[in-house]
Scaffold this active site. Structure first.
Site, PDB file in Angstrom:
ATOM      1  N   LYS A 107       0.849  -1.184   0.000  1.00  0.00           N
ATOM      2  CA  LYS A 107       0.000   0.000   0.000  1.00  0.00           C
ATOM      3  C   LYS A 107       0.891   1.242   0.000  1.00  0.00           C
ATOM      4  CE  LYS A 107      -3.811   1.843   2.848  1.00  0.00           C
ATOM      5  NZ  LYS A 107      -4.614   1.575   4.083  1.00  0.00           N
TER       6      LYS A 107
ATOM      7  N   SER B 224      -9.268   1.441   2.893  1.00  0.00           N
ATOM      8  CA  SER B 224      -8.397   2.292   2.113  1.00  0.00           C
ATOM      9  C   SER B 224      -7.278   1.531   1.398  1.00  0.00           C
ATOM     10  CB  SER B 224      -7.768   3.367   3.020  1.00  0.00           C
ATOM     11  OG  SER B 224      -6.983   2.785   4.034  1.00  0.00           O
TER      12      SER B 224
ATOM     13  N   SER C 224      -9.761  -1.028   6.881  1.00  0.00           N
ATOM     14  CA  SER C 224      -9.082  -0.767   5.614  1.00  0.00           C
ATOM     15  C   SER C 224      -8.320  -1.943   5.020  1.00  0.00           C
ATOM     16  CB  SER C 224      -8.125   0.424   5.766  1.00  0.00           C
ATOM     17  OG  SER C 224      -8.851   1.613   5.925  1.00  0.00           O
TER      18      SER C 224
END
Length: 559
Positions: A134, A218, A242
């Site tokens: 990420k 996310s 997330s």
């Protein structure tokens, strides 16, 4: 201060062009179908652009990959090239990448092959395994923007720090030492505080199984990339769901460990210093065995020696096995008192319950302390500074917040000043009291399980919906309470939406107007084919047990 020479639009355009231009010309698609023309780009669709060898490699699980690279059957270079190719296709089909560093990855893979050739052994337990990250992780040679235009060319929004493009997060260094190959960083919603992935650089990241819908957030880029098998495993973060949301939305397993189990040191974040509810790092993958491999490998590096917040707690093999004849007790959360489940999510939940009951396991109803109260405590922690940290990042470029973020953080900081120490202390007390109340409720279930022990695992929805349409993520109550409690949780893919089965419920009676609003977002035609998952929740620091039970339940679903 906003950039003087370039508008935020031009900066964003240049960054997006650099991402797309980093894809080798031979891997660029001549045309990309519109979402309505090709809803599902997984499976056969993406395979048409790959060789047979690339398909075999990229659809192998991480344990299989490292078994073959460690035995010399596959080279790290061949594996890396295959995943770089598939990741490039995923980017073009879903907008899932922020940073592409294929050339550096291939050079790292070649070095691993040289090591193997000279020593006839792998460099570590992840030898030659591509791992995606990420875009919060700092990796040498590339930027970390976290979706902010104002972070371009900086280190977390600051210039001249000496860390730009050279600093690496602690976990990044540990993954390299274990033999992993890092090759890309994935898209996030700017601020990270959204269940959808959208920012002003990459645009909207779509769900590859159903491009009407969001990939989640996310860690949404991770979900989309791994859902397309452009990565065998990746790492996201979770402060309110997330990791679990994109894992569930993309048919993956995603682990939300308890705080202090995996290293977070040196990872970029929003609201750094807000310590009431900490974000955690967790892996996403197509198999539970992959999650087990990555967690066990990272703990073998003794991360507590380099991250002051990590517990001195090695992997515990004795807690990582469920015997075939072991009878477990489960609880099921069917409604959180605020929002009802869409038909496919309700079906997925009941499928798991029925399969476990058929195996002789005890299932009880889960009626815990109010999740709404827990979510209120969590939301208070998220807004201690009333968004000052987030607004300062937007001010660097002058870019606007997306609607998904503006709904939480657009309030005027002058009208609503940051909370004071008294408020924060009171919220921390409320959190502790809530954790205690929930703990005692869990312990009280020993009277209901028939085993003389409390419930082993709670089966719960990840969200009331299988996924969402843009700007449709309206409720975080099914994931946020887990972060407040700091419980170990793993997602479990169960089924896909079937428009002929998961029809709208004409008898539905909402508990509130908001409940009716969320239910009204469901459309069987639009959702058809989307992944549907649930989450399995254990108590704090039960990573080995939760993963073992998740693997067992996954096996039961396959029967």
């Amino acid at each position: 201060m906003a950039a003087e020479t370039q508008s935020w639009q031009n900066l964003a355009k240049a960054k997006l062009e650099s991402i797309n231009e980093s894809i080798p010309p031979g891997w660029r698609l001549a045309s990309i179908p519109r979402n309505e023309e090709q809803r599902d780009v997984t499976g056969n669709y993406i395979q048409q652009y790959l060789s047979k060898e690339e398909i075999v490699i990229t659809e192998a699980t991480a344990p299989t990959i490292v078994e073959r690279t460690s035995a010399g059957h596959w080279t790290a270079e061949a594996v890396t090239r295959a995943f770089c190719h598939r990741a490039s296709l995923a980017q073009q089909l879903t907008n899932c990448l922020h940073e592409v560093f294929f050339d550096a990855a291939i050079e790292d893979a070649k070095a691993l092959d040289i090591y193997y050739s000279r020593n006839q052994k792998p460099i570590g337990p992840l030898h030659g395994l591509p791992v995606s990250l990420k875009d919060q992780f700092h990796v040498k040679g590339v930027e970390t923007t976290m979706g902010y235009i104002g972070w371009l060319g900086t280190f977390q929004g600051k210039k001249g720090t000496g860390k730009e493009r050279v600093f690496e997060s602690e976990m990044v260094k540990e993954l390299r030492d274990l033999g992993a190959v890092l090759y890309c960083k994935t898209s996030v919603p700017h601020t990270l505080m959204s269940g959808e992935t959208i920012n002003n650089i990459i645009g909207y990241t779509w769900n590859p199984k159903n491009r009407n819908l969001s990939c989640g957030g996310s860690s949404g880029g991770e979900g989309a990339l791994i859902g397309l098998r452009g990565s065998p495993v990746g790492f996201g973060t979770d402060i309110g769901g997330s990791v679990r949301i994109p894992a569930a939305f993309n048919g993956l397993y995603g682990l939300r460990p308890s705080c202090g189990r995996l290293p977070y040191e040196g990872i970029a974040n929003s609201m750094d210093g807000q310590n009431s509810v900490l974000s955690v790092v967790g892996p996403l993958a197509p198999s539970v065995t992959t999650l087990q491999l990555l967690v066990k490998s990272l703990l073998s590096r003794e991360p507590w020696l380099h991250d002051p917040l990590v517990h001195d707690m090695p992997w515990r093999d004795d807690r990582a096995v469920i015997s075939p004849d072991q009878k477990l007790s489960f609880a099921v959360l069917r409604h959180d008192g605020v929002v009802s489940l869409h038909p496919p999510v309700r079906r997925a939940l009941e499928t798991v319950v029925q399969r476990l009951e058929k195996q002789g396991h005890k299932i009880i109803e889960w009626n815990p302390p109010s999740h709404k109260r827990g979510l209120d405590i969590l939301m208070a922690a998220w807004t201690y500074d009333n968004g000052a940290d987030i607004r300062s990042a937007f001010a660097l470029s002058g870019e606007p917040m997306t609607p998904q973020i503006a709904s939480i953080y657009s309030a005027d900081s002058n009208a609503h000043p940051p909370k004071d120490a008294t408020f924060i202390a009171a919220n921390n007390v409320a959190k502790r009291e809530y954790q205690k109340e929930y703990m005692e409720y869990w312990s009280s279930t020993a009277k209901m399980t028939g085993t003389g022990k409390p419930v082993d695992i709670v089966i719960a929805p990840v969200a009331p919906f299988a996924a969402v349409r843009p700007n449709g993520f309206l409720w975080y109550g099914y994931t946020g309470f887990v972060n407040l409690l700091d419980y170990t949780t793993c997602t479990l893919p169960v089924t896909t939406v079937d428009k002929s089965v998961d029809v709208t419920d004409s008898s539905f009676k909402p508990v509130s107007e908001f409940d009716a609003t969320v239910m009204a977002t469901y459309d069987p035609e639009i959702y058809d084919g989307a992944h549907v998952g649930v989450q399995l929740m254990g108590r704090r620091l039960q990573e080995e047990k939760v993963l073992a039970v998740t693997e067992y339940v996954a096996g039961v679903l396959r029967l």
